[in-house]
Scaffold this motif. Structure first.
Motif, PDB file in Angstrom:
ATOM      1  N   GLN A 190      47.973  54.172  43.110  1.00  0.00           N
ATOM      2  CA  GLN A 190      47.060  53.164  42.607  1.00  0.00           C
ATOM      3  C   GLN A 190      46.928  53.248  41.097  1.00  0.00           C
ATOM      4  O   GLN A 190      47.379  54.185  40.462  1.00  0.00           O
ATOM      5  CB  GLN A 190      45.692  53.380  43.272  1.00  0.00           C
ATOM      6  N   THR A 215      37.469  48.517  46.774  1.00  0.00           N
ATOM      7  CA  THR A 215      38.553  47.671  46.262  1.00  0.00           C
ATOM      8  C   THR A 215      38.765  47.853  44.763  1.00  0.00           C
ATOM      9  O   THR A 215      39.574  47.138  44.165  1.00  0.00           O
ATOM     10  CB  THR A 215      38.252  46.186  46.539  1.00  0.00           C
ATOM     11  N   GLN A 236      42.418  48.474  43.288  1.00  0.00           N
ATOM     12  CA  GLN A 236      43.455  47.495  43.583  1.00  0.00           C
ATOM     13  C   GLN A 236      43.683  46.561  42.389  1.00  0.00           C
ATOM     14  O   GLN A 236      42.814  46.379  41.545  1.00  0.00           O
ATOM     15  CB  GLN A 236      43.062  46.672  44.815  1.00  0.00           C
ATOM     16  N   ASP A 237      44.886  45.997  42.356  1.00  0.00           N
ATOM     17  CA  ASP A 237      45.197  44.938  41.382  1.00  0.00           C
ATOM     18  C   ASP A 237      44.916  45.349  39.943  1.00  0.00           C
ATOM     19  O   ASP A 237      44.339  44.593  39.153  1.00  0.00           O
ATOM     20  CB  ASP A 237      44.410  43.662  41.713  1.00  0.00           C
TER      21      ASP A 237
END
Length: 222
Positions: free
Chosen positions: A112, A75, A78-79
Motif C-alpha cells: 500500500q 480505506t 487505498q488509492d
C-alpha cells in the motif's frame, strides 16, 4: 559547508495537551458520516473517511482542524493514501482519547501507499499535527508506511503505530537510506520533527534503516 539543525523530541508526558473539543473545522465519523462535497461542517453532516475530511479541509482558507470520531477507518491507505499539502491538524474528536479509539487500520492487504503523505506546498511555514491517532497494519513499498513527510514541520502527539512495515530499499552497505526506511514514519528535508507521548510496536524496515522512524537531515547551502 554547514548542515541545518534538526531536533527530534521523543518523550512521554504525564498528561496530554488540553483540547476542549472546540475548534473543529471538519468532523469525520465512520459510523454515521458520508463523503460528499461540503461534508463535515457539523456532526450531522460528518464526512465518512479521513480522506474526505482532508479534502473538505483543503477548501477552507487558513489553518484547519479535522476532528475524527471514535471508530475504525479502513480505506485510508487505498488509492495513494491521504495527501496533505497545507497546514493541518488531524485529531480525535474526543480530547485525550485512549490509544485505539481512532484507528486507521490498513489491513496489511498487499503493498500500500503511506496512510498519510505530507508534501507541503510551502515548506517554510506548513505544519502537520497528528493527535490521538492510531495507525496499524500498513505494508508499503514507500518509506514511512504510516507517515511520510517531505518538508515543513511535523508534530505527532499521543499517537500509536503498530505493525507498520516499509519495504523500501536503501543502500545499506554505503549507509545511504534516502531510497528506503522508516517502518512507520519517514521525514526528509524537515524544519522540525516532534514526537510526544507516542509509541511504536512491531514496526520494521527490513530493506532499509529505521525500523520505526527514519529522519533525513536537510543539507543547508554553504
Amino acid at each position: 559547508m554547514s548542515r541545518r539543525c534538526l531536533i527530534i523530541s521523543l518523550y512521554a508526558t504525564s498528561s496530554n495537551a488540553e483540547y476542549d473539543g472546540s475548534g473543529c473545522d471538519v468532523i469525520v465519523d465512520a459510523a454515521t458520516g458520508k463523503d460528499f462535497p461540503g461534508c463535515g461542517a457539523d456532526a450531522g453532516s460528518a464526512c465518512k473517511s479521513i480522506r474526505g475530511g482532508v479534502e473538505k479541509a483543503d477548501s477552507i482558507p487558513g489553518e484547519t482542524t479535522v476532528c475524527v470520531k471514535t471508530g475504525e477507518y479502513r480505506t485510508e491507505c487505498q488509492d495513494g493514501g491521504i495527501i496533505i499539502t497545507t497546514t493541518l491538524t488531524i485529531r480525535a474528536y474526543e480530547p485525550g482519547s485512549a490509544p485505539g479509539s481512532v484507528t486507521v487500520d490498513c489491513g496489511s492487504k498487499g503493498q500500500q501507499d503511506p496512510a498519510f503523505t505530507f508534501a507541503p506546498a510551502v515548506p517554510a511555514s506548513n505544519i502537520l499535527h497528528l493527535v490521538d491517532i492510531t495507525v496499524k497494519n500498513v505494508l508499503s513499498q514507500s518509506s514511512g508506511s504510516a507517515v511520510a513527510a517531505t518538508g515543513g514541520a511535523l508534530v505527532v502527539n499521543n499517537c500509536h503505530f503498530e505493525k507498520c512495515t516499509s519495504l523500501a530499499k536503501g543502500n545499506i552497505d554505503e549507509h545511504v537510506f534516502y531510497a528506503g526506511g522508516g517502518g512507520a514514519l519517514f521525514a526528509q528535508n524537515m524544519r522540525s520533527v516532534a514526537l510526544h507521548n507516542s509509541s511504536f510496536s512491531s514496526c520494521s524496515a527490513p530493506n532499509g534503516a529505521g525500523g520505526a522512524v527514519l529522519v533525513m537531515l536537510e543539507e543547508a547551502a554553504p
